[in-house]
Design an enzyme around this catalytic site. Sequence first.
Site, PDB file in Angstrom:
ATOM      1  N   MET A 199     -30.179  -4.098  -6.088  1.00 37.39           N
ATOM      2  CA  MET A 199     -30.428  -5.449  -6.345  1.00 37.39           C
ATOM      3  C   MET A 199     -30.618  -5.776  -7.598  1.00 37.39           C
ATOM      4  SD  MET A 199     -29.120  -8.494  -3.902  1.00 37.39           S
ATOM      5  CE  MET A 199     -28.578  -8.037  -3.380  1.00 37.39           C
TER       6      MET A 199
ATOM      7  N   LYS B 250     -16.593 -13.097 -28.236  1.00 36.38           N
ATOM      8  CA  LYS B 250     -16.437 -13.258 -26.894  1.00 36.38           C
ATOM      9  C   LYS B 250     -17.484 -13.039 -25.460  1.00 36.38           C
ATOM     10  CE  LYS B 250     -13.472  -9.867 -27.123  1.00 36.38           C
ATOM     11  NZ  LYS B 250     -12.005  -9.438 -27.142  1.00 36.38           N
TER      12      LYS B 250
ATOM     13  N   ARG C  91       0.248  -7.194 -24.045  1.00 34.26           N
ATOM     14  CA  ARG C  91      -1.076  -7.803 -23.504  1.00 34.26           C
ATOM     15  C   ARG C  91      -0.400  -9.270 -23.766  1.00 34.26           C
ATOM     16  NH1 ARG C  91      -6.983  -6.626 -24.654  1.00 34.26           N
ATOM     17  NH2 ARG C  91      -6.565  -7.817 -26.321  1.00 34.26           N
TER      18      ARG C  91
ATOM     19  N   TYR D  37     -32.667   3.377  -1.131  1.00 41.01           N
ATOM     20  CA  TYR D  37     -31.419   2.939  -0.047  1.00 41.01           C
ATOM     21  C   TYR D  37     -31.347   4.292   0.226  1.00 41.01           C
ATOM     22  CZ  TYR D  37     -32.036  -1.704  -0.285  1.00 41.01           C
ATOM     23  OH  TYR D  37     -31.865  -3.076  -0.289  1.00 41.01           O
TER      24      TYR D  37
HETATM   25  C1  PLP Z   1     -12.101  -8.543 -28.439  1.00 42.23           C
HETATM   26  C2  PLP Z   1     -10.998  -8.759 -29.156  1.00 42.23           C
HETATM   27  C3  PLP Z   1     -11.745  -8.067 -31.092  1.00 42.23           C
HETATM   28  C4  PLP Z   1     -12.617  -7.464 -31.087  1.00 42.23           C
HETATM   29  O1  PLP Z   1     -12.696  -6.233 -30.692  1.00 42.23           O
HETATM   30  P1  PLP Z   1     -13.421  -4.988 -30.820  1.00 42.23           P
HETATM   31  O2  PLP Z   1     -13.420  -4.036 -30.587  1.00 42.23           O
HETATM   32  O3  PLP Z   1     -14.911  -5.173 -30.343  1.00 42.23           O
HETATM   33  O4  PLP Z   1     -14.071  -4.499 -32.761  1.00 42.23           O
HETATM   34  C5  PLP Z   1     -10.333  -8.458 -31.968  1.00 42.23           C
HETATM   35  N1  PLP Z   1      -9.472  -9.424 -31.513  1.00 42.23           N
HETATM   36  C6  PLP Z   1      -9.130  -9.680 -30.568  1.00 42.23           C
HETATM   37  C7  PLP Z   1      -7.623 -10.146 -30.117  1.00 42.23           C
HETATM   38  C8  PLP Z   1      -9.962  -9.364 -29.365  1.00 42.23           C
HETATM   39  O5  PLP Z   1      -9.256  -9.520 -27.978  1.00 42.23           O
END
Ligand code: PLP
Length: 382
Positions: A323, A54, A152, A275
């Site tokens: 930036m 992801k 969640r 800056y």
């Molecule tokens: C992001 C996520 C993972 C992976 O988690 P890590 O801590 O990066 O290994 C696994 N399961 C779900 C549901 C997640 O949202």
Amino acid sequence: MAADRMTSEVAGLLDSPEAARVGAVLVIDLAALTANWRDMAARAPGAECAAVVKANGYGLGDVAVASALWKAGARSFFVADIEAGVRVKTALPASRTIVLHGVPAGTEAELAARDLVPVLSSLAETERWGAQARLLGRKLPAFIHIDTGMNRLGLPPIELDRLCNDPVNLLAGIDLQAWMSHLACADDPDNPFTAEQLRRVRMALARLPKAPVSLSNSGGIFHGADYHFDLVRPGIALYGANPAPWLPNPMRPVIRLLARILQVRDVAPPDTVGYDATHRITAPGTVAALGMGYADGYPWALAGKGMAMVGGYAVPLIGRVSMDLLTADVTGVPEHLLQVGGWADIIGPHRDVDQVAREAGTIGYEILTRLGSRYHRAYVGG
Ligand SMILES: *Cc1c(COP(=O)(O)O)cnc(C)c1O
């Protein structure tokens, strides 16, 4: 990252036309990535080892990461949304691509047509996915997420009760590929909540139809065989950050970030740098301007913190983060190593992702996923 590969392959990459056009290069070691995946798989020997890709593969490029892991043997990939799911599934049509955000209303037909596997988090969502299955006259694949305390995503206890009481009807049309839950505190070995979540998973499983089970993220895998079940879901560990902060980092580093040296100048008191003139020069010296900044995901909060490496010399990063620019105090670096057009290591063996995160008051996940879109991403070890 193997030193030989970093020296030979990276030197070539930094000379490439692609690198010439950008201010910073993100080198991604696919051999280290796949070694980390194999390491995770070996720690959960009875389970399938999926890969969480992801957020654009935690910033490293989801298609590139998934393709490398596919070659290493990974078959299941988790993404957050359909957009990423389509990208990964198009690149790897035989993969199982699982969408953590589930099935937003109106996307049922596309998800089904693309052969994506949603993670269902409510009975209403399950019902909609089942209705789509009936419409198509075939079963549709899904994971079902059961909340065990994170509050969640996932079926809340009251919906779990309803599901346990009437699974045949509520799962009609669903090709149930796994029951899934997610650990809230897996990176803390002393938190009793992890064992409590395992207890809740087992209680739920005892009341549900049999199907494969998935619980552990990277950190969960380190809690032992009880947590592995049938499928593990490592993310962060694959990308080289420490998934078990109570141990020395067992993972191989995957990224190295280098910024171009754009200009070098002599400075002397009472000069200031950057800056707000926050950095005051206290003795004659040399300052280099480097070609990346907060627009590349490098935290503004890192003003005056951390070290870069130039020609084998550790040099402090000074002044505000701009930036598109960083500034380093390169006083004492021999002139022949301090060439405009040369490169400074920002993240690398001298300063890993977790170290940068500590300096910025954040976590390695955030440093990785914010890695900017302007970097030239150069893949080695593929
Ligand atoms: C992001 C996520 C993972 C992976 O988690 P890590 O801590 O990066 O290994 C696994 N399961 C779900 C549901 C997640 O949202």
